[in-house]
Design a protein around this motif. Structure first.
Motif, PDB file in Angstrom:
ATOM      1  N   LEU A 169      16.807  -1.686  -1.399  1.00  0.00           N
ATOM      2  CA  LEU A 169      15.707  -1.419  -0.481  1.00  0.00           C
ATOM      3  C   LEU A 169      14.442  -2.121  -0.987  1.00  0.00           C
ATOM      4  O   LEU A 169      14.023  -1.914  -2.122  1.00  0.00           O
ATOM      5  CB  LEU A 169      15.482   0.096  -0.374  1.00  0.00           C
ATOM      6  CG  LEU A 169      14.643   0.607   0.791  1.00  0.00           C
ATOM      7  CD1 LEU A 169      15.064   2.032   1.133  1.00  0.00           C
ATOM      8  CD2 LEU A 169      13.155   0.577   0.460  1.00  0.00           C
ATOM      9  N   SER A 170      13.837  -2.965  -0.159  1.00  0.00           N
ATOM     10  CA  SER A 170      12.714  -3.797  -0.573  1.00  0.00           C
ATOM     11  C   SER A 170      11.392  -3.260  -0.025  1.00  0.00           C
ATOM     12  O   SER A 170      11.367  -2.367   0.837  1.00  0.00           O
ATOM     13  CB  SER A 170      12.903  -5.232  -0.085  1.00  0.00           C
ATOM     14  OG  SER A 170      12.872  -5.258   1.341  1.00  0.00           O
ATOM     15  N   GLU A 171      10.279  -3.815  -0.509  1.00  0.00           N
ATOM     16  CA  GLU A 171       8.963  -3.396  -0.038  1.00  0.00           C
ATOM     17  C   GLU A 171       8.816  -3.609   1.463  1.00  0.00           C
ATOM     18  O   GLU A 171       8.156  -2.822   2.153  1.00  0.00           O
ATOM     19  CB  GLU A 171       7.864  -4.160  -0.785  1.00  0.00           C
ATOM     20  CG  GLU A 171       7.711  -3.751  -2.243  1.00  0.00           C
ATOM     21  CD  GLU A 171       6.460  -4.330  -2.879  1.00  0.00           C
ATOM     22  OE1 GLU A 171       5.679  -5.005  -2.161  1.00  0.00           O
ATOM     23  OE2 GLU A 171       6.247  -4.098  -4.084  1.00  0.00           O
ATOM     24  N   GLU A 172       9.424  -4.675   1.982  1.00  0.00           N
ATOM     25  CA  GLU A 172       9.306  -4.968   3.412  1.00  0.00           C
ATOM     26  C   GLU A 172       9.968  -3.887   4.268  1.00  0.00           C
ATOM     27  O   GLU A 172       9.610  -3.700   5.441  1.00  0.00           O
ATOM     28  CB  GLU A 172       9.935  -6.332   3.724  1.00  0.00           C
ATOM     29  CG  GLU A 172       9.182  -7.536   3.150  1.00  0.00           C
ATOM     30  CD  GLU A 172       9.319  -7.649   1.638  1.00  0.00           C
ATOM     31  OE1 GLU A 172       8.371  -8.172   1.012  1.00  0.00           O
ATOM     32  OE2 GLU A 172      10.356  -7.208   1.090  1.00  0.00           O
ATOM     33  N   ILE A 173      10.942  -3.177   3.686  1.00  0.00           N
ATOM     34  CA  ILE A 173      11.692  -2.171   4.446  1.00  0.00           C
ATOM     35  C   ILE A 173      11.017  -0.805   4.396  1.00  0.00           C
ATOM     36  O   ILE A 173      11.300   0.071   5.220  1.00  0.00           O
ATOM     37  CB  ILE A 173      13.141  -2.086   3.905  1.00  0.00           C
ATOM     38  CG1 ILE A 173      13.844  -3.429   4.102  1.00  0.00           C
ATOM     39  CG2 ILE A 173      13.945  -0.993   4.586  1.00  0.00           C
ATOM     40  CD1 ILE A 173      15.227  -3.497   3.483  1.00  0.00           C
TER      41      ILE A 173
ATOM     42  N   GLY B 125       0.772  -1.236   0.000  1.00  0.00           N
ATOM     43  CA  GLY B 125       0.000   0.000   0.000  1.00  0.00           C
ATOM     44  C   GLY B 125       0.799   1.279   0.000  1.00  0.00           C
ATOM     45  O   GLY B 125       0.220   2.369  -0.135  1.00  0.00           O
ATOM     46  N   TYR B 126       2.109   1.199   0.115  1.00  0.00           N
ATOM     47  CA  TYR B 126       2.919   2.411   0.150  1.00  0.00           C
ATOM     48  C   TYR B 126       3.115   2.983  -1.258  1.00  0.00           C
ATOM     49  O   TYR B 126       3.392   2.241  -2.206  1.00  0.00           O
ATOM     50  CB  TYR B 126       4.292   2.130   0.777  1.00  0.00           C
ATOM     51  CG  TYR B 126       4.266   2.033   2.280  1.00  0.00           C
ATOM     52  CD1 TYR B 126       4.352   3.168   3.062  1.00  0.00           C
ATOM     53  CD2 TYR B 126       4.157   0.793   2.919  1.00  0.00           C
ATOM     54  CE1 TYR B 126       4.335   3.086   4.454  1.00  0.00           C
ATOM     55  CE2 TYR B 126       4.124   0.693   4.301  1.00  0.00           C
ATOM     56  CZ  TYR B 126       4.220   1.858   5.064  1.00  0.00           C
ATOM     57  OH  TYR B 126       4.184   1.769   6.433  1.00  0.00           O
ATOM     58  N   LYS B 127       2.978   4.278  -1.363  1.00  0.00           N
ATOM     59  CA  LYS B 127       3.279   4.989  -2.606  1.00  0.00           C
ATOM     60  C   LYS B 127       4.791   5.059  -2.735  1.00  0.00           C
ATOM     61  O   LYS B 127       5.476   5.529  -1.821  1.00  0.00           O
ATOM     62  CB  LYS B 127       2.680   6.399  -2.533  1.00  0.00           C
ATOM     63  CG  LYS B 127       2.737   7.212  -3.807  1.00  0.00           C
ATOM     64  CD  LYS B 127       2.054   8.567  -3.546  1.00  0.00           C
ATOM     65  CE  LYS B 127       1.997   9.422  -4.786  1.00  0.00           C
ATOM     66  NZ  LYS B 127       1.347  10.737  -4.486  1.00  0.00           N
ATOM     67  N   THR B 128       5.335   4.573  -3.842  1.00  0.00           N
ATOM     68  CA  THR B 128       6.785   4.496  -3.955  1.00  0.00           C
ATOM     69  C   THR B 128       7.220   4.658  -5.406  1.00  0.00           C
ATOM     70  O   THR B 128       6.412   4.914  -6.302  1.00  0.00           O
ATOM     71  CB  THR B 128       7.286   3.152  -3.368  1.00  0.00           C
ATOM     72  OG1 THR B 128       8.713   3.163  -3.322  1.00  0.00           O
ATOM     73  CG2 THR B 128       6.803   1.965  -4.200  1.00  0.00           C
TER      74      THR B 128
END
Length: 453
Positions: free
Chosen positions: A415-419, A366-369
């Motif tokens: 840097l991954s989605e989990e981070i 759900g994070y905008k990235t």
């Protein structure tokens, strides 16, 4: 030629009120808005007309291939961060470090422009936000309303424009202090970069850092001791979104009897507000600052030429910069026709790339990235197009921070989605963190060297 009477100049600055004005707050109290405007008109300028003229000359050099522009800073500044000297210093440090790297790659001066000291407002796709059945105005930046989802915070308050003015003044004072003193010493800045390359993730850039070190040592051994090695000029910029604020901050220059926007040296019109018949283009057509316009993937040659007719009809060098934001997957197919069409017009334009806004995605959590690889690829596509056409890639426009945030995916540290959730601090759009910004600078530096072959 006689100068235009002052009363006519001020009348022209108000004509935008008769035109469509997109992405303006729904101010609830018109009298309070007028009072704020009167207060801002009574306050000293934040920047000076002569400084804007100097920047215009520097931008003209970039358009001719005699300099390169680095424009960087927050997506949206916040009032909380504006009181933190440490965070402002970190952003300045990041921009200075990037500039050293780019200077080496381009073998040209780097024009440093911060998205700082005024980037307090943002357009929103939807003027309203709904949560759990409650509908409130969308957050439009701290110059308009607060981020907390409460009626008290979300109702637009014109007094916030006054707060934005004073906080911009404080930030500009810090910028001038840091860049005018020992903090900007080139050898010190390079030592910071050497520390960056000592990280195993960035070892691949160590050779370039060593080459920069050798060049600095050569200059020292040769007795080259220019003040330019110890101090730098850094200019301020923001999107000219809030028309009431930008109108109130426009002054008549006593030297030239012409109007200048004194809220920043460089102002740009966004992709969402670049309607040539709209209020934003009309207002900025009357000020003498250097102006930028964002061009997205739907932009046409006709759009760009009409913008030139409105914003720079006489073809003044350095006056107009087109900042393309196409997306990595589209830039190589869309940009060539646009550049060729504008180049054939004959009037000078400086070209920059914004590789951030066309590459925004939503992560699975759900994070905008954004993906670092897409950012780099759009910059590479920008260079590929200009090199292929024999035109000049004049600069890069980057959303970045000096902090170790986790907002953009990828980079050498992967840097991954989990981070993302560890330090996701932006209130609007994701920014490159300090290390990702330096990595991008090393990559663009190599592109600049390759383009000169």
């Amino acid at each position: 030629m006689e100068s235009q009477p002052v009363h006519e100049i001020y009348q022209s600055l108000e004509r935008w009120r008769e035109l469509p004005a997109k992405h303006q707050p729904a101010w609830p109290d018109a009298d309070k808005v007028r009072g704020v405007g009167d207060y801002l008109r009574s306050m000293p300028p934040l920047v000076f007309a002569g400084e804007a003229d100097t920047l215009k000359e520097e931008i003209a050099k970039a358009g001719r291939g005699e300099a390169f522009i680095l424009q960087g800073g927050d997506c949206a500044e916040t009032f909380v961060d504006s009181v933190s000297a440490a965070r402002i210093r970190a952003k300045i440090q990041t921009i200075l470090q990037m500039a050293i790297i780019l200077t080496y790659g381009a073998a040209l001066p780097v024009v440093k422009i911060g998205r700082m000291a005024g980037q307090y407002a943002k357009p929103r796709s939807n003027p309203l936000e709904t949560r759990d059945g409650v509908e409130l105005p969308s957050y439009m930046g701290d110059a308009v309303n607060g981020h907390d989802f409460t009626p008290e915070q979300r109702i637009p308050d014109p007094q916030r424009m006054v707060d934005a003015y004073h906080r911009s003044a404080t930030t500009l004072n810090l910028i001038r202090a840091f860049t005018g003193g020992g903090f900007a010493d080139m050898s010190k800045v390079h030592e910071w970069n050497k520390g960056f390359t000592e990280n195993p993730a960035y070892k691949k850039y160590e050779k370039m850092a060593e080459d920069i070190d050798w060049a600095l040592r050569f200059m020292s051994a040769a007795g080259i001791d220019s003040p330019n090695l110890r101090t730098v000029d850094m200019y301020s910029s923001h999107e000219a979104l809030l028309l009431e604020y930008e109108t109130a901050m426009t002054r008549i220059d006593q030297r030239t009897s012409k109007p200048y926007n004194t809220s920043a040296h460089f102002l740009w019109i966004g992709e969402r507000t670049r309607d040539v018949d709209g209020a934003h283009v009309d207002l900025l057509s009357h000020v003498r600052n250097p102006i930028g316009v964002k061009l997205g993937p739907t932009s046409t040659v006709d759009d760009a030429r009409r913008l030139m007719d409105k914003l720079n009809p006489d073809g003044e060098e350095g006056r107009l910069t087109f900042i393309t934001r196409m997306g990595a997957s589209k830039i190589r197919s869309i940009l060539p026709d646009l550049v060729e069409g504008i180049t054939s017009d004959g009037r000078p334009v400086t070209w920059m790339t914004d590789p951030m806004h066309g590459n925004t995605i939503t992560a699975s959590n759900g994070y905008k990235t954004r993906r670092m690889e897409d950012v780099v690829d759009e910059v590479r596509g920008f260079f590929d197009v200009h090199i292929g056409l024999g035109t000049v890639p004049g600069g890069v426009h980057i959303e970045l921070t000096g902090d170790s945030v986790t907002e953009v995916l990828g980079g050498s540290e992967e840097l991954s989605e989990e981070i993302l959730s560890q330090r996701y601090e932006t209130l609007v759009d994701p920014r490159l963190n300090h290390r990702q910004s330096l990595e991008l600078a090393f990559l663009v530096s190599q592109m600049l060297r390759d383009s000169d072959k």
